[in-house]
Design an enzyme around this catalytic site. Structure first.
Site, PDB file in Angstrom:
ATOM      1  N   SER A 122      79.925  15.687   6.945  1.00  0.00           N
ATOM      2  CA  SER A 122      79.649  14.546   6.070  1.00  0.00           C
ATOM      3  C   SER A 122      78.164  14.301   5.884  1.00  0.00           C
ATOM      4  CB  SER A 122      80.300  13.280   6.630  1.00  0.00           C
ATOM      5  OG  SER A 122      79.789  12.994   7.925  1.00  0.00           O
ATOM      6  N   HIS A 143      82.628  18.631   1.436  1.00  0.00           N
ATOM      7  CA  HIS A 143      82.862  17.385   2.167  1.00  0.00           C
ATOM      8  C   HIS A 143      84.009  16.618   1.542  1.00  0.00           C
ATOM      9  CE1 HIS A 143      81.560  13.022   3.099  1.00  0.00           C
ATOM     10  NE2 HIS A 143      82.406  13.456   4.027  1.00  0.00           N
ATOM     11  N   GLU A 155      82.497  16.376  -2.127  1.00  0.00           N
ATOM     12  CA  GLU A 155      81.092  16.670  -2.373  1.00  0.00           C
ATOM     13  C   GLU A 155      80.854  18.158  -2.114  1.00  0.00           C
ATOM     14  OE1 GLU A 155      78.480  12.742  -1.380  1.00  0.00           O
ATOM     15  OE2 GLU A 155      79.370  13.741   0.356  1.00  0.00           O
ATOM     16  N   ASN A 194      77.266   8.692   1.030  1.00  0.00           N
ATOM     17  CA  ASN A 194      76.783   7.932   2.185  1.00  0.00           C
ATOM     18  C   ASN A 194      75.421   7.295   1.924  1.00  0.00           C
ATOM     19  OD1 ASN A 194      78.985   8.343   3.859  1.00  0.00           O
ATOM     20  ND2 ASN A 194      78.199  10.289   4.640  1.00  0.00           N
TER      21      ASN A 194
END
Length: 646
Positions: A122, A143, A155, A194
């Site tokens: 991640s 991801h 991702e 994130n």
């Protein structure tokens, strides 16, 4: 049809992420080996797969039996055997860089030379992971978001040496899994989602630390004023406060002290029972009235500034940031689109003021944001910001296409919320119709991108603080559908509720799968249907049935909807595409002028007396006798051939 040369997939790690990725690959017809270090772990993962497949089969979400899908997954503890025939290896082991590098080095030794090696990390560096192999050009990030079976986003992370061929193959694989891929074009810590999501959590925590807000105030304001599914503290508790804390360990910014204190006390949120809320009791307990004067722009300005950093450093495009923040973070708007709506000049002013007041580096405006504002690209009102709004305009929540027959397809594309309508989405539909050249359009087909929903209704949280004038935009959009001069078709597969139901009622024809459900649930929210939902419904099904649907707020089956006259057809899923195609072909190949007149005569006549209606019909008939299409129709009938209408 496969979009790549991959047939065999090896998934390393049978935990929650690994076994779910294996399940997705098997559903997409790949042969899968699920590997872990102990058979007990593999068996536990496969039991979860079997349970999940059973649920999907019960809901009719599989094209074959759960047993047939499960048969494509085997378990293996020996790494060499697991990857021996793999075309793609996906690593889903714990987030430890040294462990991942050791694993990739071993996989590199035993996997076929052509195999692609992907990491589900991640946020760790794909370049550093790839450096442990002799094939860094074949190492890539993939991801998935938790839980992979339900979350639509992946991702795709470019390592410094990842080849275009590798990226294309992984994009094809993700598409086969029916997921949406976004490109992280530079290998930065935390990737896209994130990095834009963390400021949402952190800034609330900083405001708690400096005494400018409390937990419930922040969460209530962001949920009930700004429409987010969770507030910053509820989200931190839900995802794990330690996740936010450890993210900052590899960056130049500090974690807020209010987060550090929770980590030190081992109060990590829902998973430990205690966090910013007491999850052993009632959990989050904020109310709409708790929002007070919370500074929502302070939170959103930081998110938008981070998006500018990603775009300016060529990490991601505004489109990918928006899709990622919607599908991965479940934000109500893409962060770049949000900035354009707020006005990038307003965002920049806010950041500069906060930076001057606090000296905190986290408020330092990104160079790309400054550049946009100095160039006058301040957002929607200026016609350009992160996105260009000139010409046909930008659509975030709908997909438009016009084929050579003049069929305009408008697909509602907000699957993360079952295609629930926001103000923005209503505006995009209205703009799509307003900008359509009706001389080129034969008919319009509305559909939902999500297989579970045409539209589940309006995004109620986003409308709670709307002004009455803004709510009028909803009526204007549905009126635009109703009054569009070409025939309109609602192609319904799944939920058709609330605002989605009102859109369907405004269409001329309604076709649905037998599994679809319909209803006006607004009464359960203390509301009544808007957008003509009471009036059109009454005219279609009569007063008694309209009152039954509205008063009880119940959902009815497609079978009953067809029986009541709400649907033109309700057919099995296997017959749906053919049924829709037959209707659309007739509209696309029919005489456009006659169809336009027929629609107007029927619509205008239904609210008139019989005599007035007959007069309207007579005028329309007389008009059509003067057209070239009428001559062609009569000639074709006489010559026993299909007419070719102009």
């Amino acid at each position: 049809m496969r979009r790549n040369d991959i047939d065999n997939v090896a998934v390393l790690g049978a935990g929650s992420m690994g076994h779910s990725i294996a399940e997705l690959a098997a559903i997409a017809s790949y042969e899968v080996v699920l590997r872990d270090i102990e058979y007990d772990l593999i068996e536990e993962g496969l039991e979860q797969v079997e349970w999940s497949l059973g649920k999907l089969e019960e809901k009719g979400k599989l094209d074959e039996s759960a047993d047939d899908v499960r048969a494509r997954i085997s378990g293996e503890t020996d790494l060499e055997a697991a990857v021996a025939d793999a075309d793609l290896v996906i690593e889903a082991i714990p987030e430890n860089l040294d462990l991942k590098r050791e694993t990739f080095a071993e996989v590199d030794e035993h996997a076929p030379d052509h195999a692609i090696l992907a990491s589900n990390t991640s946020g760790l560096s794909i370049t550093e992971i790839g450096a442990a192999t002799e094939r860094p050009e074949q190492v890539v990030g993939a991801h998935f978001f938790n839980p992979p079976v339900k979350m639509d986003l992946v991702e795709v992370v470019h390592g410094q040496h990842t080849s275009e061929q590798t990226l294309a193959a992984v994009h094809g694989f993700v598409a086969d899994l029916e997921k949406r891929a976004i490109d992280v074009k530079r290998d930065i810590h935390g990737f896209i989602v994130n990095n834009v999501m963390l400021p949402f959590i952190e800034e609330g925590a900083w405001m708690l630390a400096d005494g400018s807000a409390d937990v419930r105030q922040a969460d209530a304001a962001m949920v009930y004023t700004r429409g987010y599914p969770m507030g910053p503290f509820e989200l931190a508790d839900y995802t794990g406060i330690d996740i936010a804390y450890h993210f900052r360990e590899d960056t130049d910014l500090d974690s807020p002290p209010t987060i550090a204190e929770k980590v030190e006390a081992d109060d990590l949120g829902k998973k430990t029972g205690q966090g910013f809320y007491d999850w052993e009791a009632d959990g989050p307990d904020y109310e709409p009235s708790d929002g007070g004067n919370f500074d929502t722009l302070r939170v959103e300005a930081r998110m938008i500034n981070e998006a500018a950093r990603l775009v300016g450093n060529d990490v991601a495009t505004p489109d990918d940031i928006d899709l990622g923040s919607r599908l991965g973070a479940r934000f109500p708007e893409g962060v770049c689109r949000l900035g354009d709506q707020l006005g990038l000049d307003n965002v920049l002013d806010k950041l500069r003021k906060l930076h001057e007041e606090t000296g905190a580096q986290r408020f330092a405006p990104d160079d790309y944001l400054v550049e946009l504002v100095e160039e006058g690209k301040t957002g929607v009102d200026a016609g350009e910001g992160f996105h260009n709004y000139r010409g046909d305009g930008l659509s975030q929540y709908i997909n438009k296409s016009l084929d050579d027959r003049g069929v305009l397809e408008i697909e509602f594309d907000r699957p993360e919320r079952l295609n629930a309508f926001s103000e923005t989405m209503f505006g995009e539909v209205e703009a799509a119709l307003a900008n359509a050249d009706t001389d080129e359009v034969s008919c319009v087909v509305f559909s939902g991108a999500d297989g579970d929903a045409f539209s589940s209704g309006a995004d109620i949280t986003g409308f709670m603080t709307s002004e009455p004038t803004e709510l009028m935009d909803v009526d204007e959009t549905i009126r635009a559908i109703d009054e569009f001069e070409r025939p309109t078709v609602a192609r319904i597969d799944g939920f058709c509720l609330g605002a989605g139901f009102e859109i369907a009622l405004a269409c001329d024809l309604r076709l649905a799968t037998e599994d679809s459900v319909f209803g006006s649930p607004e009464i359960n929210l203390g509301l009544i249907p808007g957008g003509g939902g009471t009036q059109r419904l009454m005219r279609i099904v009569g007063e008694g049935r309209a009152k039954e649907l509205v008063f009880r707020g119940e959902q009815i089956s497609a079978e009953r909807a067809e029986d009541w006259g709400l649907l033109n057809r309700a057919v099995p899923e296997s017959e749906f595409e053919e049924t829709v195609s037959t209707f659309v072909d007739d509209l696309a190949n029919g005489p456009r002028t006659a169809l336009k007149v027929a629609k107007r005569v029927i619509d205008d006549g239904q609210d008139a007396s019989l005599d007035t209606g007959l007069d309207i019909e007579s005028q329309g008939f007389g008009l059509l006798t003067t057209t070239d299409d009428m001559v062609e129709g009569v000639t074709a009938f006489r010559d026993d051939r299909e007419p070719e209408f102009e």
